[in-house]
Design a protein around this motif. Structure first.
Motif, PDB file in Angstrom:
ATOM      1  N   ARG A  15       0.825  -1.212   0.000  1.00 62.92           N
ATOM      2  CA  ARG A  15       0.000   0.000   0.000  1.00 62.92           C
ATOM      3  C   ARG A  15       0.857   1.260   0.000  1.00 62.92           C
ATOM      4  O   ARG A  15       0.534   2.225  -0.665  1.00 62.92           O
ATOM      5  CB  ARG A  15      -0.925   0.029   1.226  1.00 62.92           C
ATOM      6  N   ARG A  16       1.943   1.235   0.783  1.00 67.01           N
ATOM      7  CA  ARG A  16       2.817   2.407   0.854  1.00 67.01           C
ATOM      8  C   ARG A  16       3.479   2.724  -0.486  1.00 67.01           C
ATOM      9  O   ARG A  16       3.860   3.853  -0.747  1.00 67.01           O
ATOM     10  CB  ARG A  16       3.893   2.222   1.927  1.00 67.01           C
ATOM     11  N   LEU A  17       3.653   1.709  -1.345  1.00 70.42           N
ATOM     12  CA  LEU A  17       4.312   1.899  -2.637  1.00 70.42           C
ATOM     13  C   LEU A  17       3.385   2.492  -3.704  1.00 70.42           C
ATOM     14  O   LEU A  17       3.845   2.840  -4.794  1.00 70.42           O
ATOM     15  CB  LEU A  17       4.886   0.571  -3.136  1.00 70.42           C
ATOM     16  N   LEU A  18       2.102   2.592  -3.408  1.00 67.19           N
ATOM     17  CA  LEU A  18       1.169   3.181  -4.373  1.00 67.19           C
ATOM     18  C   LEU A  18       1.480   4.662  -4.577  1.00 67.19           C
ATOM     19  O   LEU A  18       1.737   5.387  -3.613  1.00 67.19           O
ATOM     20  CB  LEU A  18      -0.273   3.022  -3.895  1.00 67.19           C
ATOM     21  N   THR A  19       1.439   5.113  -5.822  1.00 71.72           N
ATOM     22  CA  THR A  19       1.679   6.528  -6.098  1.00 71.72           C
ATOM     23  C   THR A  19       0.424   7.334  -5.773  1.00 71.72           C
ATOM     24  O   THR A  19      -0.672   6.780  -5.625  1.00 71.72           O
ATOM     25  CB  THR A  19       2.031   6.743  -7.586  1.00 71.72           C
ATOM     26  N   THR A  20       0.571   8.644  -5.696  1.00 73.47           N
ATOM     27  CA  THR A  20      -0.567   9.530  -5.466  1.00 73.47           C
ATOM     28  C   THR A  20      -1.598   9.347  -6.581  1.00 73.47           C
ATOM     29  O   THR A  20      -2.805   9.307  -6.329  1.00 73.47           O
ATOM     30  CB  THR A  20      -0.091  10.999  -5.419  1.00 73.47           C
TER      31      THR A  20
END
Length: 194
Positions: A15-20
């Protein structure tokens, strides 16, 4: 036996690796699917979370609820029993960010008087993983499970997730685990049989 700590660690990282951009697209697609669900269309009082850890973002959903004159309730952790109470929030309170930061890192409404989850029509729930039977893995605090276990009348429980959080492997459900009634990802909407 499934290693829940490993599942949580892996999915939190993903989840943290998802871009804006990815997050914004996912939120728009989830909202589009949500608006088609009769349980959402008919709900007058909706409990929803403020995203803080890479969950499906809820700002657009909250604004849509205000636009449709639905009552929006945000969770507040009650320190006495570690359950959630639900605080009604107005559009101006939301837009003026009348929140306090909880020690666990998420924002909470600034109020001490809330309503019980039994008074909500629909509850939109964050999660780390969900299987195709509605078993949910949360962040590990157990707040939603404890709260729903004490509810005389349970609202329709709808999980919101990125599609990679949907597992084809079934999770072993503990006696206290509260299953979902449905799940929305950017790709699909599921309804689970009880």
């Amino acid at each position: 036996m499934q290693d829940l700590s490993l599942i949580r660690k892996t999915l939190r990282k993903k989840r943290r690796l998802l871009t804006t951009f990815d997050q914004r697209q996912a939120a728009q697609r989830v909202l589009s699917k949500l608006k088609q669900i009769p349980k959402f269309q008919h709900a007058r009082s909706i409990g929803i979370y403020l995203d803080a850890f890479g969950e499906i973002q809820t700002q657009q959903i909250i604004e849509e609820c205000f636009h449709l004159n639905k009552k929006v309730y945000l969770p507040l952790i009650c320190n006495m029993n570690q359950q959630l109470v639900w605080i009604h929030i107005t559009p101006s309170q939301y837009r003026n960010k009348r929140f306090a930061k909880h020690r666990l890192g998420m924002l909470e409404p600034m109020s001490t008087r809330g309503t019980h989850v039994s008074n909500l029509d629909l509850l939109l729930i964050p999660l780390l993983a969900c299987d195709r039977l509605g078993s949910r893995i949360g962040m590990g605090g157990g707040f939603y499970d404890r709260t729903l276990a004490q509810a005389k009348r349970k609202p329709y429980r709808l999980g919101l997730a990125h599609h990679f959080q949907l597992s084809d492997t079934s999770f072993k459900r503990a006696p206290w685990d509260q299953a979902l009634d449905g799940l929305i990802t950017p790709e699909i909407s599921l309804h689970f049989k009880r």
